[in-house]
Design an enzyme around this catalytic site. Structure first.
Site, PDB file in Angstrom:
ATOM      1  N   ASN A 108      -1.573   5.734  -1.068  1.00  0.00           N
ATOM      2  CA  ASN A 108      -2.839   6.438  -1.304  1.00  0.00           C
ATOM      3  C   ASN A 108      -3.532   5.785  -2.497  1.00  0.00           C
ATOM      4  O   ASN A 108      -3.138   5.980  -3.648  1.00  0.00           O
ATOM      5  CB  ASN A 108      -2.539   7.923  -1.604  1.00  0.00           C
ATOM      6  CG  ASN A 108      -3.796   8.687  -1.973  1.00  0.00           C
ATOM      7  OD1 ASN A 108      -4.914   8.213  -1.741  1.00  0.00           O
ATOM      8  ND2 ASN A 108      -3.629   9.868  -2.553  1.00  0.00           N
ATOM      9  N   TRP A 109      -4.571   5.030  -2.186  1.00  0.00           N
ATOM     10  CA  TRP A 109      -5.256   4.283  -3.247  1.00  0.00           C
ATOM     11  C   TRP A 109      -6.259   5.113  -4.031  1.00  0.00           C
ATOM     12  O   TRP A 109      -6.831   4.631  -4.997  1.00  0.00           O
ATOM     13  CB  TRP A 109      -5.953   3.053  -2.650  1.00  0.00           C
ATOM     14  CG  TRP A 109      -5.045   1.869  -2.534  1.00  0.00           C
ATOM     15  CD1 TRP A 109      -3.687   1.851  -2.732  1.00  0.00           C
ATOM     16  CD2 TRP A 109      -5.422   0.531  -2.219  1.00  0.00           C
ATOM     17  NE1 TRP A 109      -3.202   0.588  -2.553  1.00  0.00           N
ATOM     18  CE2 TRP A 109      -4.239  -0.250  -2.232  1.00  0.00           C
ATOM     19  CE3 TRP A 109      -6.637  -0.090  -1.918  1.00  0.00           C
ATOM     20  CZ2 TRP A 109      -4.256  -1.619  -1.967  1.00  0.00           C
ATOM     21  CZ3 TRP A 109      -6.639  -1.451  -1.645  1.00  0.00           C
ATOM     22  CH2 TRP A 109      -5.460  -2.202  -1.673  1.00  0.00           C
ATOM     23  N   LYS A 110      -6.515   6.323  -3.556  1.00  0.00           N
ATOM     24  CA  LYS A 110      -7.502   7.183  -4.236  1.00  0.00           C
ATOM     25  C   LYS A 110      -8.817   6.410  -4.424  1.00  0.00           C
ATOM     26  O   LYS A 110      -9.153   5.593  -3.580  1.00  0.00           O
ATOM     27  CB  LYS A 110      -6.936   7.707  -5.558  1.00  0.00           C
ATOM     28  CG  LYS A 110      -5.529   8.265  -5.381  1.00  0.00           C
ATOM     29  CD  LYS A 110      -5.029   8.994  -6.570  1.00  0.00           C
ATOM     30  CE  LYS A 110      -3.604   9.456  -6.271  1.00  0.00           C
ATOM     31  NZ  LYS A 110      -3.177  10.549  -7.081  1.00  0.00           N
ATOM     32  N   HIS A 146      -5.232  16.973   0.262  1.00  0.00           N
ATOM     33  CA  HIS A 146      -4.693  16.456  -1.007  1.00  0.00           C
ATOM     34  C   HIS A 146      -5.094  17.389  -2.152  1.00  0.00           C
ATOM     35  O   HIS A 146      -6.221  17.882  -2.173  1.00  0.00           O
ATOM     36  CB  HIS A 146      -5.201  15.038  -1.272  1.00  0.00           C
ATOM     37  CG  HIS A 146      -4.436  14.362  -2.367  1.00  0.00           C
ATOM     38  ND1 HIS A 146      -4.653  14.647  -3.697  1.00  0.00           N
ATOM     39  CD2 HIS A 146      -3.423  13.462  -2.324  1.00  0.00           C
ATOM     40  CE1 HIS A 146      -3.801  13.929  -4.421  1.00  0.00           C
ATOM     41  NE2 HIS A 146      -3.051  13.203  -3.615  1.00  0.00           N
ATOM     42  N   GLU A 159      -5.981  16.884  -5.077  1.00  0.00           N
ATOM     43  CA  GLU A 159      -7.177  16.505  -5.851  1.00  0.00           C
ATOM     44  C   GLU A 159      -8.442  17.032  -5.181  1.00  0.00           C
ATOM     45  O   GLU A 159      -9.445  17.274  -5.848  1.00  0.00           O
ATOM     46  CB  GLU A 159      -7.220  14.979  -6.034  1.00  0.00           C
ATOM     47  CG  GLU A 159      -6.226  14.539  -7.105  1.00  0.00           C
ATOM     48  CD  GLU A 159      -5.704  13.121  -6.955  1.00  0.00           C
ATOM     49  OE1 GLU A 159      -6.280  12.342  -6.177  1.00  0.00           O
ATOM     50  OE2 GLU A 159      -4.693  12.804  -7.620  1.00  0.00           O
ATOM     51  N   GLU A 215       3.834  17.608  -1.898  1.00  0.00           N
ATOM     52  CA  GLU A 215       3.445  17.033  -3.184  1.00  0.00           C
ATOM     53  C   GLU A 215       3.214  18.154  -4.195  1.00  0.00           C
ATOM     54  O   GLU A 215       2.120  18.741  -4.233  1.00  0.00           O
ATOM     55  CB  GLU A 215       2.127  16.255  -3.034  1.00  0.00           C
ATOM     56  CG  GLU A 215       2.180  15.109  -2.060  1.00  0.00           C
ATOM     57  CD  GLU A 215       1.137  14.062  -2.400  1.00  0.00           C
ATOM     58  OE1 GLU A 215       1.531  12.940  -2.703  1.00  0.00           O
ATOM     59  OE2 GLU A 215      -0.065  14.370  -2.397  1.00  0.00           O
ATOM     60  N   GLY A 218       0.796  12.073 -10.529  1.00  0.00           N
ATOM     61  CA  GLY A 218       0.252  11.277 -11.631  1.00  0.00           C
ATOM     62  C   GLY A 218       0.799  11.645 -13.004  1.00  0.00           C
ATOM     63  O   GLY A 218       0.261  11.210 -14.019  1.00  0.00           O
ATOM     64  N   SER A 259       4.336  10.937  -8.271  1.00  0.00           N
ATOM     65  CA  SER A 259       4.983  10.062  -9.263  1.00  0.00           C
ATOM     66  C   SER A 259       6.162   9.260  -8.731  1.00  0.00           C
ATOM     67  O   SER A 259       7.110   8.970  -9.482  1.00  0.00           O
ATOM     68  CB  SER A 259       5.431  10.881 -10.488  1.00  0.00           C
ATOM     69  OG  SER A 259       4.306  11.387 -11.162  1.00  0.00           O
ATOM     70  N   GLY A 292       1.051   7.146  -4.762  1.00  0.00           N
ATOM     71  CA  GLY A 292      -0.300   6.965  -5.300  1.00  0.00           C
ATOM     72  C   GLY A 292      -0.345   5.756  -6.203  1.00  0.00           C
ATOM     73  O   GLY A 292      -0.373   4.613  -5.748  1.00  0.00           O
ATOM     74  N   GLY A 293      -0.319   6.003  -7.510  1.00  0.00           N
ATOM     75  CA  GLY A 293      -0.455   4.941  -8.512  1.00  0.00           C
ATOM     76  C   GLY A 293       0.334   3.667  -8.217  1.00  0.00           C
ATOM     77  O   GLY A 293      -0.231   2.576  -8.233  1.00  0.00           O
TER      78      GLY A 293
HETATM   79  P1  PGA Z   1       1.051   9.483  -7.708  1.00  0.00           P
HETATM   80  O1  PGA Z   1       0.059  10.101  -6.619  1.00  0.00           O
HETATM   81  O2  PGA Z   1       2.111   8.713  -6.958  1.00  0.00           O
HETATM   82  O3  PGA Z   1       0.169   8.598  -8.542  1.00  0.00           O
HETATM   83  O4  PGA Z   1       1.617  10.623  -8.461  1.00  0.00           O
HETATM   84  C1  PGA Z   1       0.541  10.701  -5.456  1.00  0.00           C
HETATM   85  C2  PGA Z   1      -0.603  11.282  -4.681  1.00  0.00           C
HETATM   86  O5  PGA Z   1      -1.624  11.615  -5.240  1.00  0.00           O
HETATM   87  O6  PGA Z   1      -0.532  11.436  -3.471  1.00  0.00           O
END
Ligand code: PGA
Length: 246
Positions: free
Chosen positions: A11-13, A99, A101, A168, A174, A207, A228-229
């Site tokens: 997930n590149w956001k 998600h 976010e 999640e 994050g 994370s 993600g990151g």
């Molecule tokens: P993260 O993000 O690995 O940076 O914690 C995961 C996500 O948002 O799906």
């Protein structure tokens, strides 16, 4: 060492541009050379990169997904929005929905349910994110929250087993924090039990990195990871995949 079929969702956001796509050559090479391990890699870049990425990945085993969509299945006067069929049209095969976010900026279970229905209609496969906030966890409400999100987001959806669920915890995204392994195992079993015999694939996200994957991969009930990151760096992403099978 697992010999299970595993999912790795990147997930590149809101990160990445056309130049970033060059960094995926090493992931393509890695996926071509990994004969003995069975896995699926799905890249979910921002909408601007779906078309160029799907062209680039055409003759590879890597797949492309989107990160969100408008709930309306038809075209319409919704400035700045993109619907599921438009994402399918430019090469998306999967879509992340629900998600945290987006939930944090007001997306409700009801809206997520409409988005899921429109995405299924458009022919996209769904990756549904669920998870509790820190406050809910502190109040011991994790199971209650998960049950409610599953029930409401998947209301009137027939083939639930086709949907990939990403657990999640909001507080782990994050932050560098992951759940205690026995708590995580319990949450995964709780989610599985909600679906009875035809359980969907269940992933963990929050994370995930090259250090904690050594512990996370020991949870046998997991079918993969949403990253993600760490997925924005091909070396780190490959490292996570390799360590999952070690
Ligand atoms: P993260 O993000 O690995 O940076 O914690 C995961 C996500 O948002 O799906």
């Amino acid at each position: 060492m697992t010999n299970k079929y595993m999912y790795f969702i990147a997930n590149w956001k809101m990160f990445g541009n056309l130049r970033t796509l060059n960094s995926l050559d090493s992931v393509i090479k890695f996926s071509n050379s990994s004969k003995k391990n069975k896995f699926k890699i799905i890249y979910c870049p921002p909408n601007t990169l779906i078309r160029p990425l799907s062209k680039r990945l055409k003759k590879t085993k890597l797949l492309v997904g989107a990160q969100n969509c408008h709930h309306n299945e038809n075209y319409g006067a919704f400035t700045g929005s993109v619907n599921a069929k438009m994402l399918k049209d430019v090469g998306a095969k999967y879509i992340i929905l629900g998600h945290s976010e987006n939930r944090q900026s007001g997306e409700t279970d009801k809206l997520i349910n409409l988005k899921i229905k429109s995405a299924i209609k458009a022919g996209l496969k769904i990756i549904l994110c669920i998870g509790e906030t820190l406050n809910e966890k502190r109040k011991n409400k994790t199971n209650q929250v998960l049950a409610k999100q599953i029930k409401n987001c998947l209301k009137s959806i027939n083939k639930k087993s086709d949907i990939v669920i990403a657990y999640e915890p909001v507080w782990s995204i994050g932050t560098g924090l992951i759940p205690k392994l026995d708590n995580l195992s319990k949450s995964i079993s709780f989610i599985k039990n909600k679906f009875g015999k035809k359980s969907p694939k269940i992933l963990y996200g929050g994370s995930v990195n090259g250090n904690n994957i050594a512990q996370l991969k020991d949870i046998n009930s997991l079918d993969g990871f949403l990253v993600g990151g760490a997925s924005q760096n091909s070396k780190k992403f490959i490292d996570i995949i390799k360590k999952t099978f070690n």
